[in-house]
Design a protein around this motif. Structure first.
Motif, mmCIF file in Angstrom:
data_model
loop_
_atom_site.group_PDB
_atom_site.id
_atom_site.type_symbol
_atom_site.label_atom_id
_atom_site.label_comp_id
_atom_site.label_asym_id
_atom_site.label_seq_id
_atom_site.Cartn_x
_atom_site.Cartn_y
_atom_site.Cartn_z
ATOM 1 N N ASP A 218 23.280 12.985 -24.843
ATOM 2 C CA ASP A 218 23.312 13.367 -26.255
ATOM 3 C C ASP A 218 22.373 14.528 -26.564
ATOM 4 N N GLY A 219 21.724 15.089 -25.534
ATOM 5 C CA GLY A 219 20.824 16.226 -25.722
ATOM 6 C C GLY A 219 19.368 15.855 -25.858
ATOM 7 N N ARG A 220 19.066 14.572 -25.858
ATOM 8 C CA ARG A 220 17.683 14.138 -26.015
ATOM 9 C C ARG A 220 16.937 14.255 -24.696
ATOM 10 N N MET A 221 15.645 14.548 -24.834
ATOM 11 C CA MET A 221 14.762 14.637 -23.673
ATOM 12 C C MET A 221 13.523 13.801 -23.950
ATOM 13 N N GLU A 222 13.029 13.123 -22.931
ATOM 14 C CA GLU A 222 11.775 12.396 -23.068
ATOM 15 C C GLU A 222 10.992 12.526 -21.769
ATOM 16 N N GLY A 223 9.677 12.537 -21.896
ATOM 17 C CA GLY A 223 8.850 12.678 -20.713
ATOM 18 C C GLY A 223 7.388 12.473 -21.043
ATOM 19 N N PRO A 224 6.562 12.260 -20.027
ATOM 20 C CA PRO A 224 5.135 11.997 -20.254
ATOM 21 C C PRO A 224 4.368 13.191 -20.809
#
Length: 226
Positions: free
Chosen positions: A36-42
């Protein structure tokens, strides 16, 4: 991720102060990317740009129009008395949840198409995060909200760049419009997006509607902040 100054905002309705953290830079090391285009990361955090007032529940943008001051938390650069003063008057601006994003959309707090697209996409991301965590919808009403949000997004999205065609194909796939999704993917020729387009293509052929995590090395993705 590199943070900057703390920004002080004032609710335009009741005058309550809230605080926001400015973000100077982020990176995608060990990041996860979703269809969906979302990004997550530390080392990634999207700057909070809209909130609900903790005093009167007014939904308002954390923008220069509502900014009243800013200061540095770092005592080497800022004045600790100023920091303590503002922290005694207001808390960190809360991030919107699913109901908050729904309110922002229904109350039409957006002033242009870009802001409306941001609100609709943010609502979709929150709904998809729920699905990814629980592998099911909370209720038939939540599923309908997800489908309605996707339909609203398809009405306003105007794809020109490859990442926008990728999002359009994802939305069409979510609704089971598999032929249309394949047509949107055909518009993508940029090498940077072919790995993601291929994985989305495989999901379309399997007639799989649900959000998924891309299995793509980080060097094949660049962070688009627009």
């Amino acid at each position: 991720m590199l943070t900057g100054s703390t920004i002080v905002y004032q609710c335009p309705k009741c005058g309550q102060l809230v605080l926001g953290q400015s973000i100077l830079s982020v990176n995608d090391i060990k990041a996860k990317y979703y269809s969906d285009g979302r990004m997550e990361g530390p080392y990634f955090c999207e700057q909070n740009s809209i909130t609900e007032c903790p005093a009167c529940s007014k939904v308002f943008w954390l923008d220069p129009k509502n900014q009243v001051d800013e200061f540095h938390e770092d005592y080497d650069r800022g004045d600790p008395q100023i920091a303590n003063h503002y922290h005694s008057l207001g808390d960190w601006a809360p991030r919107l949840d699913i109901q908050g994003w729904r309110r922002a959309i229904s109350e039409k707090v957006f002033g242009n198409l870009k802001e409306e697209l941001f609100l609709q996409k943010s609502l979709l991301w929150e709904l998809n995060k729920y699905f990814l965590k629980h592998c099911e919808w909370e209720s038939s009403e939540q599923l309908k909200l997800w489908e309605d949000t996707i339909q609203d997004l398809l009405l306003i999205i105007q794809p020109q760049r490859p990442q926008e065609y990728l999002l359009k194909a994802e939305l069409q796939r979510n609704l089971g419009q598999f032929e249309q999704a394949l047509e949107s993917l055909d518009k993508i020729t940029d090498q940077d997006y072919l790995a993601k387009a291929y994985q989305l293509h495989q999901r379309i052929l399997a007639q799989d509607r649900w959000v998924f995590r891309f299995q793509v090395p980080s060097w094949l993705w660049f962070l688009d902040s627009e």
